[in-house]
Design a protein around this motif. Structure first.
Motif, mmCIF file in Angstrom:
data_model
loop_
_atom_site.group_PDB
_atom_site.id
_atom_site.type_symbol
_atom_site.label_atom_id
_atom_site.label_comp_id
_atom_site.label_asym_id
_atom_site.label_seq_id
_atom_site.Cartn_x
_atom_site.Cartn_y
_atom_site.Cartn_z
ATOM 1 N N ALA A 32 28.029 13.118 72.566
ATOM 2 C CA ALA A 32 27.500 12.358 73.817
ATOM 3 C C ALA A 32 26.970 13.302 74.725
ATOM 4 N N ASN A 33 27.168 14.666 74.906
ATOM 5 C CA ASN A 33 26.668 15.487 75.670
ATOM 6 C C ASN A 33 25.262 16.143 75.049
ATOM 7 N N PHE A 34 25.054 15.676 73.847
ATOM 8 C CA PHE A 34 23.964 16.191 73.222
ATOM 9 C C PHE A 34 22.916 14.967 72.716
ATOM 10 N N HIS A 35 23.205 13.886 73.329
ATOM 11 C CA HIS A 35 22.734 12.631 72.741
ATOM 12 C C HIS A 35 21.246 12.367 73.034
ATOM 13 N N THR A 36 20.544 13.381 73.867
ATOM 14 C CA THR A 36 19.372 13.358 74.043
ATOM 15 C C THR A 36 18.626 14.464 73.096
ATOM 16 N N LYS A 37 19.360 15.291 72.573
ATOM 17 C CA LYS A 37 18.856 16.302 71.793
ATOM 18 C C LYS A 37 19.367 16.467 70.141
ATOM 19 N N ILE A 38 20.196 15.649 69.742
ATOM 20 C CA ILE A 38 20.683 15.500 68.451
ATOM 21 C C ILE A 38 20.897 14.120 67.949
ATOM 22 N N ASP A 39 20.380 13.909 66.714
ATOM 23 C CA ASP A 39 20.814 12.727 65.928
ATOM 24 C C ASP A 39 21.742 13.237 65.030
ATOM 25 N N ALA A 40 23.092 12.692 65.053
ATOM 26 C CA ALA A 40 23.888 12.877 63.903
ATOM 27 C C ALA A 40 24.302 11.898 63.113
ATOM 28 N N ASN A 41 24.199 12.231 61.764
ATOM 29 C CA ASN A 41 24.470 11.230 60.794
ATOM 30 C C ASN A 41 25.707 11.517 60.219
ATOM 31 N N ILE A 42 26.944 10.625 60.574
ATOM 32 C CA ILE A 42 28.217 11.064 60.293
ATOM 33 C C ILE A 42 28.606 10.257 58.884
ATOM 34 N N VAL A 43 29.048 10.861 58.100
ATOM 35 C CA VAL A 43 29.520 10.514 56.758
ATOM 36 C C VAL A 43 31.179 10.899 56.538
ATOM 37 N N TRP A 44 32.053 9.758 56.268
ATOM 38 C CA TRP A 44 33.432 9.691 56.024
ATOM 39 C C TRP A 44 33.821 10.104 54.699
ATOM 40 N N HIS A 45 34.889 10.905 54.289
ATOM 41 C CA HIS A 45 35.145 11.194 52.939
ATOM 42 C C HIS A 45 36.427 11.039 52.928
ATOM 43 N N PRO A 46 37.009 10.680 51.804
ATOM 44 C CA PRO A 46 38.524 10.437 51.606
ATOM 45 C C PRO A 46 39.318 11.665 51.463
ATOM 46 N N PHE A 47 40.613 11.355 52.145
ATOM 47 C CA PHE A 47 41.899 12.532 51.997
ATOM 48 C C PHE A 47 42.833 11.764 51.995
ATOM 49 N N GLU A 48 43.633 11.332 51.154
ATOM 50 C CA GLU A 48 44.940 10.401 51.101
ATOM 51 C C GLU A 48 45.827 11.593 51.380
ATOM 52 N N HIS A 112 33.919 4.035 51.032
ATOM 53 C CA HIS A 112 33.178 4.410 49.969
ATOM 54 C C HIS A 112 32.128 3.387 49.934
ATOM 55 N N TRP A 113 32.470 2.171 49.680
ATOM 56 C CA TRP A 113 31.456 1.090 49.383
ATOM 57 C C TRP A 113 30.746 1.146 50.701
ATOM 58 N N ALA A 114 31.158 1.133 51.990
ATOM 59 C CA ALA A 114 30.185 1.122 53.070
ATOM 60 C C ALA A 114 29.295 2.367 53.417
ATOM 61 N N LYS A 115 29.303 3.266 52.872
ATOM 62 C CA LYS A 115 28.685 4.664 52.901
ATOM 63 C C LYS A 115 27.078 4.432 53.313
ATOM 64 N N ASP A 116 26.450 3.577 52.595
ATOM 65 C CA ASP A 116 24.996 3.477 53.018
ATOM 66 C C ASP A 116 24.766 2.447 53.628
ATOM 67 N N GLU A 168 38.165 5.133 41.061
ATOM 68 C CA GLU A 168 37.896 6.484 40.437
ATOM 69 C C GLU A 168 36.964 7.419 41.345
ATOM 70 N N GLU A 169 36.067 6.989 41.919
ATOM 71 C CA GLU A 169 35.229 7.881 42.819
ATOM 72 C C GLU A 169 35.851 8.296 44.051
ATOM 73 N N VAL A 170 36.929 7.688 44.652
ATOM 74 C CA VAL A 170 37.852 8.104 45.827
ATOM 75 C C VAL A 170 38.710 9.290 45.096
ATOM 76 N N LYS A 171 39.233 9.079 44.286
ATOM 77 C CA LYS A 171 40.095 10.218 43.413
ATOM 78 C C LYS A 171 39.313 11.454 43.205
ATOM 79 N N LEU A 172 38.135 11.339 42.603
ATOM 80 C CA LEU A 172 37.602 12.333 42.390
ATOM 81 C C LEU A 172 36.944 13.145 43.447
ATOM 82 N N THR A 173 36.447 12.400 44.499
ATOM 83 C CA THR A 173 36.122 13.004 45.668
ATOM 84 C C THR A 173 37.530 13.905 46.066
ATOM 85 N N GLU A 174 38.511 13.293 46.395
ATOM 86 C CA GLU A 174 39.562 13.965 46.929
ATOM 87 C C GLU A 174 39.937 15.085 46.087
#
Length: 214
Positions: A32-48, A112-116, A168-174
């Motif tokens: 939030a302190n860099f909102h005028t300077k940075i565009d961040a693309n956040i991607v979540w990855h699984p770790f059960e 994972h399904w919602a990633k894109d 299976e994709e979730v397990k492989l990523t983990e």
């Protein structure tokens, strides 16, 4: 006018991890302190944290006692501390005596399904709030409701869960993270280059972000 710096931020996390909530909250505060300077693309990855947890779950205090040797006194202190740290980043932890540790495999399939979709970040936030703030569990009906809440297609989500489409994709990523020596979360990675482990302070995130300014 200067263009914003583009940064990809990968977050390895579990939706029942309180330190993931706090770490993410601190990261958001820094961004939030860099909102005028940075565009961040956040991607979540699984770790059960508990991949073998039953669907019914287990009393959280009992689970932490068996897994880490946490005492009742230690649990009370930890919950109070986490609640205070949550307040600092605008998040409400509502711990209660019968709270359960839950299996999160279906949550990660949906993330994972919602990633894109452009809505993965909102879905992750909604899962955090559902579990920690609203005393929710992760039954399939609740998960479909949360999917609808953020604007994703509920029928597609039902199919994902029914067919275990991304299991299976979730397990492989983990497994990928385990092979890289990752045994705890959150892990936050900037542009695939720098990784910060744990819920770092806002100032630490700001120092890293500052390195990416043009």
């Amino acid at each position: 006018m200067m263009s914003k710096a583009q940064i990809k931020i990968d977050i390895v996390s579990d939706v029942v991890c309180p330190w993931c909530v706090i770490g993410y909250g601190r990261l958001k505060a820094a961004l939030a302190n860099f909102h005028t300077k940075i565009d961040a693309n956040i991607v979540w990855h699984p770790f059960e944290l508990n991949p073998s947890m039953s669907k019914e779950g287990e009393n959280l205090r009992q689970h932490l006692s068996e897994k880490y040797g946490t005492t009742l006194e230690g649990s009370i202190k930890a919950r109070a501390m986490l609640t205070e740290e949550g307040k600092k980043v605008g998040f409400k932890f509502d711990y209660f005596d019968d709270m359960k540790m839950l299996n999160t495999h279906q949550c990660h399939q949906l993330l994972h399904w919602a990633k894109d979709s452009g809505l993965q970040n909102q879905l992750a936030e909604t899962f955090f709030e559902h579990f920690f703030s609203n005393r929710g569990t992760f039954t399939e009906s609740e998960l479909i409701h949360l999917v609808e809440k953020v604007g994703l297609n509920s029928l597609q989500a039902m199919t994902v869960l029914a067919n275990k489409s991304y299991s299976e994709e979730v397990k492989l990523t983990e497994e990928h993270w385990h092979q890289r020596g990752i045994h705890g979360v959150p892990l936050i990675i900037f542009n695939g280059e720098q990784a910060l482990s744990g819920a770092q302070e806002i100032a630490t995130f700001e120092r890293v972000l500052n390195q990416y300014l043009k």
